[in-house]
Structures are given as C-alpha cells and as structure tokens.
Design a protein around this motif. Structure first.
Motif, PDB file in Angstrom:
ATOM      1  N   ILE A  94       0.837  -1.200   0.000  1.00  0.00           N
ATOM      2  CA  ILE A  94       0.000   0.000   0.000  1.00  0.00           C
ATOM      3  C   ILE A  94       0.876   1.257   0.000  1.00  0.00           C
ATOM      4  O   ILE A  94       0.642   2.191  -0.773  1.00  0.00           O
ATOM      5  N   ILE A  95       1.906   1.261   0.829  1.00  0.00           N
ATOM      6  CA  ILE A  95       2.794   2.427   0.877  1.00  0.00           C
ATOM      7  C   ILE A  95       3.499   2.592  -0.476  1.00  0.00           C
ATOM      8  O   ILE A  95       3.559   3.698  -1.018  1.00  0.00           O
ATOM      9  N   ALA A  96       4.005   1.509  -1.036  1.00  0.00           N
ATOM     10  CA  ALA A  96       4.752   1.590  -2.298  1.00  0.00           C
ATOM     11  C   ALA A  96       3.894   2.109  -3.437  1.00  0.00           C
ATOM     12  O   ALA A  96       4.344   2.934  -4.232  1.00  0.00           O
ATOM     13  N   TYR A  97       2.643   1.645  -3.516  1.00  0.00           N
ATOM     14  CA  TYR A  97       1.802   1.994  -4.657  1.00  0.00           C
ATOM     15  C   TYR A  97       0.959   3.250  -4.450  1.00  0.00           C
ATOM     16  O   TYR A  97       0.500   3.834  -5.418  1.00  0.00           O
ATOM     17  N   GLN A  98       0.747   3.665  -3.213  1.00  0.00           N
ATOM     18  CA  GLN A  98      -0.134   4.806  -2.952  1.00  0.00           C
ATOM     19  C   GLN A  98       0.586   5.984  -2.302  1.00  0.00           C
ATOM     20  O   GLN A  98      -0.055   6.956  -1.939  1.00  0.00           O
ATOM     21  N   GLN A  99       1.882   5.919  -2.099  1.00  0.00           N
ATOM     22  CA  GLN A  99       2.609   6.935  -1.356  1.00  0.00           C
ATOM     23  C   GLN A  99       2.462   8.335  -1.922  1.00  0.00           C
ATOM     24  O   GLN A  99       2.272   8.454  -3.135  1.00  0.00           O
ATOM     25  N   PRO A 100       2.523   9.332  -1.047  1.00  0.00           N
ATOM     26  CA  PRO A 100       2.626   9.238   0.404  1.00  0.00           C
ATOM     27  C   PRO A 100       1.263   8.936   1.040  1.00  0.00           C
ATOM     28  O   PRO A 100       0.238   9.414   0.548  1.00  0.00           O
ATOM     29  N   VAL A 101       1.280   8.124   2.092  1.00  0.00           N
ATOM     30  CA  VAL A 101       0.046   7.748   2.773  1.00  0.00           C
ATOM     31  C   VAL A 101       0.209   7.889   4.276  1.00  0.00           C
ATOM     32  O   VAL A 101       1.315   7.813   4.795  1.00  0.00           O
ATOM     33  N   THR A 102      -0.923   8.074   4.941  1.00  0.00           N
ATOM     34  CA  THR A 102      -0.928   8.088   6.407  1.00  0.00           C
ATOM     35  C   THR A 102      -1.314   6.702   6.896  1.00  0.00           C
ATOM     36  O   THR A 102      -1.788   5.863   6.133  1.00  0.00           O
ATOM     37  N   ARG A 103      -1.132   6.492   8.163  1.00  0.00           N
ATOM     38  CA  ARG A 103      -1.556   5.222   8.756  1.00  0.00           C
ATOM     39  C   ARG A 103      -3.054   5.024   8.577  1.00  0.00           C
ATOM     40  O   ARG A 103      -3.533   3.926   8.325  1.00  0.00           O
ATOM     41  N   GLY A 104      -3.797   6.111   8.684  1.00  0.00           N
ATOM     42  CA  GLY A 104      -5.246   6.051   8.478  1.00  0.00           C
ATOM     43  C   GLY A 104      -5.601   5.609   7.064  1.00  0.00           C
ATOM     44  O   GLY A 104      -6.539   4.837   6.863  1.00  0.00           O
ATOM     45  N   ASP A 105      -4.850   6.102   6.077  1.00  0.00           N
ATOM     46  CA  ASP A 105      -5.064   5.668   4.688  1.00  0.00           C
ATOM     47  C   ASP A 105      -4.862   4.165   4.570  1.00  0.00           C
ATOM     48  O   ASP A 105      -5.647   3.464   3.920  1.00  0.00           O
ATOM     49  N   ILE A 106      -3.790   3.675   5.171  1.00  0.00           N
ATOM     50  CA  ILE A 106      -3.472   2.248   5.116  1.00  0.00           C
ATOM     51  C   ILE A 106      -4.595   1.447   5.772  1.00  0.00           C
ATOM     52  O   ILE A 106      -5.052   0.431   5.239  1.00  0.00           O
ATOM     53  N   GLU A 107      -5.060   1.911   6.923  1.00  0.00           N
ATOM     54  CA  GLU A 107      -6.136   1.209   7.628  1.00  0.00           C
ATOM     55  C   GLU A 107      -7.424   1.211   6.813  1.00  0.00           C
ATOM     56  O   GLU A 107      -8.150   0.215   6.795  1.00  0.00           O
ATOM     57  N   ASN A 108      -7.720   2.309   6.128  1.00  0.00           N
ATOM     58  CA  ASN A 108      -8.919   2.358   5.286  1.00  0.00           C
ATOM     59  C   ASN A 108      -8.838   1.363   4.143  1.00  0.00           C
ATOM     60  O   ASN A 108      -9.826   0.719   3.799  1.00  0.00           O
ATOM     61  N   ILE A 109      -7.679   1.240   3.535  1.00  0.00           N
ATOM     62  CA  ILE A 109      -7.509   0.313   2.418  1.00  0.00           C
ATOM     63  C   ILE A 109      -7.553  -1.136   2.904  1.00  0.00           C
ATOM     64  O   ILE A 109      -8.240  -1.974   2.318  1.00  0.00           O
ATOM     65  N   ARG A 110      -6.839  -1.426   3.985  1.00  0.00           N
ATOM     66  CA  ARG A 110      -6.769  -2.811   4.478  1.00  0.00           C
ATOM     67  C   ARG A 110      -8.036  -3.213   5.223  1.00  0.00           C
ATOM     68  O   ARG A 110      -8.349  -4.387   5.319  1.00  0.00           O
ATOM     69  N   GLY A 111      -8.708  -2.253   5.814  1.00  0.00           N
ATOM     70  CA  GLY A 111      -9.916  -2.566   6.564  1.00  0.00           C
ATOM     71  C   GLY A 111      -9.652  -3.023   7.991  1.00  0.00           C
ATOM     72  O   GLY A 111     -10.562  -3.488   8.670  1.00  0.00           O
ATOM     73  N   VAL A 112      -8.410  -2.939   8.433  1.00  0.00           N
ATOM     74  CA  VAL A 112      -8.038  -3.305   9.806  1.00  0.00           C
ATOM     75  C   VAL A 112      -7.020  -2.295  10.324  1.00  0.00           C
ATOM     76  O   VAL A 112      -6.372  -1.585   9.542  1.00  0.00           O
ATOM     77  N   SER A 113      -6.885  -2.248  11.643  1.00  0.00           N
ATOM     78  CA  SER A 113      -5.890  -1.367  12.249  1.00  0.00           C
ATOM     79  C   SER A 113      -4.490  -1.833  11.887  1.00  0.00           C
ATOM     80  O   SER A 113      -4.240  -3.030  11.758  1.00  0.00           O
ATOM     81  N   VAL A 114      -3.575  -0.893  11.741  1.00  0.00           N
ATOM     82  CA  VAL A 114      -2.180  -1.224  11.456  1.00  0.00           C
ATOM     83  C   VAL A 114      -1.420  -1.243  12.768  1.00  0.00           C
ATOM     84  O   VAL A 114      -1.357  -0.242  13.471  1.00  0.00           O
ATOM     85  N   SER A 115      -0.868  -2.385  13.087  1.00  0.00           N
ATOM     86  CA  SER A 115      -0.102  -2.544  14.316  1.00  0.00           C
ATOM     87  C   SER A 115       1.169  -1.700  14.265  1.00  0.00           C
ATOM     88  O   SER A 115       1.797  -1.561  13.210  1.00  0.00           O
ATOM     89  N   GLN A 116       1.567  -1.153  15.402  1.00  0.00           N
ATOM     90  CA  GLN A 116       2.824  -0.404  15.489  1.00  0.00           C
ATOM     91  C   GLN A 116       3.993  -1.316  15.127  1.00  0.00           C
ATOM     92  O   GLN A 116       4.972  -0.876  14.526  1.00  0.00           O
ATOM     93  N   ASN A 117       3.879  -2.616  15.442  1.00  0.00           N
ATOM     94  CA  ASN A 117       4.945  -3.564  15.114  1.00  0.00           C
ATOM     95  C   ASN A 117       5.157  -3.688  13.607  1.00  0.00           C
ATOM     96  O   ASN A 117       6.276  -3.886  13.141  1.00  0.00           O
ATOM     97  N   VAL A 118       4.072  -3.603  12.844  1.00  0.00           N
ATOM     98  CA  VAL A 118       4.171  -3.675  11.378  1.00  0.00           C
ATOM     99  C   VAL A 118       4.985  -2.499  10.863  1.00  0.00           C
ATOM    100  O   VAL A 118       5.922  -2.665  10.073  1.00  0.00           O
ATOM    101  N   MET A 119       4.642  -1.300  11.291  1.00  0.00           N
ATOM    102  CA  MET A 119       5.353  -0.105  10.848  1.00  0.00           C
ATOM    103  C   MET A 119       6.810  -0.140  11.318  1.00  0.00           C
ATOM    104  O   MET A 119       7.717   0.223  10.569  1.00  0.00           O
TER     105      MET A 119
END
Length: 194
Positions: A94-119
């Motif tokens: 998501i970051i590679a293809y949609q950059q620049p993105v916020t964590r909220g953008d990523i969560e909207n696309i994935r449909g789930v919260s993004v863990s701090q561990n992932v980032m």
C-alpha cells in the motif's frame, strides 16, 4: 593506479553502493561524467559471465552476486531470509503503490488497524520513512518508501514496480475493490497480528 582499477577496488570493498559523484571524485583530477561512463562500461564488460556483476540501483553502483550463482552461495550464509507476515507485506504494498500515505489511509484500504509492530518492522528494514505531515486535523505522518527499498528490490525507480494486477492475491486480495472511491472501511475491524 588507473581510474578503472581505483573505482573497481572501491566498488568491491564498500558495503554500500557508490554514487557516480563519489566515484568521479576518487580520481585526481576528478573524472568527467563521460569518462566515468566509459570506466563503468569497461568494468561491466570485464565482469560479464562471472559470479559477480556490476549493477546500478537507486542508491548508486555496486557489485552483487548474479542470480545464477546465488543458490550455491546461499548455503555459506547462516542467516535466514526473514519471512514477513501478510500484514507487513500488505502494508508495504500500500505504501509503495499509494505513497505518500498516512496510517489512516493504510487502515482504510486494508480494513483493519495497522499494528505499530508492522510499521516498526518496515522502518527497521529501512524500507519506509516519514516524509512529512498531512495538513489535516492531528497532522498525521506521511509514509513513503526509501532508496533502500528500491535497492533491495533491485529497482531504480518506483515506475519499475510491477502493475498491481500482477501481484494478485499474493499481496492485496480483491484489488479492484480496494481502491474504489465508494468503498468505506469498517471502523470495527480488529487489529491484525504481525
């Protein structure tokens, strides 16, 4: 020592890729851009059909193992290739293809919260970085990929990424629905483990 020998030694001994500027300035007097192109062309030809090859990446020039030699040489390296979770790979895509993105953008696309561990995993690998803040409420950080990401994938630019449709379900399931403007993310989605 000839410029070609000096540049070859520098490329073979440095752990990081060398920029063209750094290679030109190694010589006295500094090489012209045209002369450096000739030197690099000569080095590429000399190293052709060997286990190492001279390649250009987003970070600069370097020698690397050829794909044909890698399987035999991989057994010498005791470190295991890291295996990343689906959450990490989806977030990176998501970051590679949609950059620049916020964590909220990523969560909207994935449909789930993004863990701090992932980032954190992606940051530690050197593949993503904060490049600024979005001018909106809360000033969320904007994430983008790095030159290290391009270098590790042996790309010179993001334009060389394969089309999203080629990735299919490996990374992003249901691609046509992910990026439709009418789709709304579920606000009750559970966070996904790393």
């Amino acid at each position: 020592m000839t410029p070609e020998s000096l540049i070859e030694a520098a490329l073979l001994t440095q752990t990081e890729p060398l920029s063209e500027k750094a290679m030109r300035e190694l010589c006295t007097p500094p090489l012209s851009p045209d002369k450096l192109i000739d030197v690099l062309g000569s080095l590429k030809a000399r190293w052709q059909n060997r286990a190492l090859e001279l390649v250009y990446s987003a970070e600069g020039w370097r020698f690397q193992i050829t794909p044909a030699a890698y399987p035999q040489l991989a057994s010498l390296n005791d470190t295991r290739t890291p295996h990343y979770s689906r959450a990490v790979m989806e977030t990176l895509a998501i970051i590679a293809y949609q950059q620049p993105v916020t964590r909220g953008d990523i969560e909207n696309i994935r449909g789930v919260s993004v863990s701090q561990n992932v980032m954190q995993t992606l940051q530690e690998r050197g593949w993503i970085e904060i490049i600024g803040q979005r001018d909106s409420i809360g000033k969320p950080s904007l994430w983008a990929t790095t030159d290290q990401f391009l270098s590790d994938l042996q790309l010179t630019s993001l334009a060389e990424l394969p089309p999203l449709t080629e990735l299919g379900e490996l990374i992003l399931p249901e691609i046509p629905e992910l990026f439709s403007p009418n789709e709304e993310a579920s606000s009750t989605a559970e966070p996904e483990p790393v």
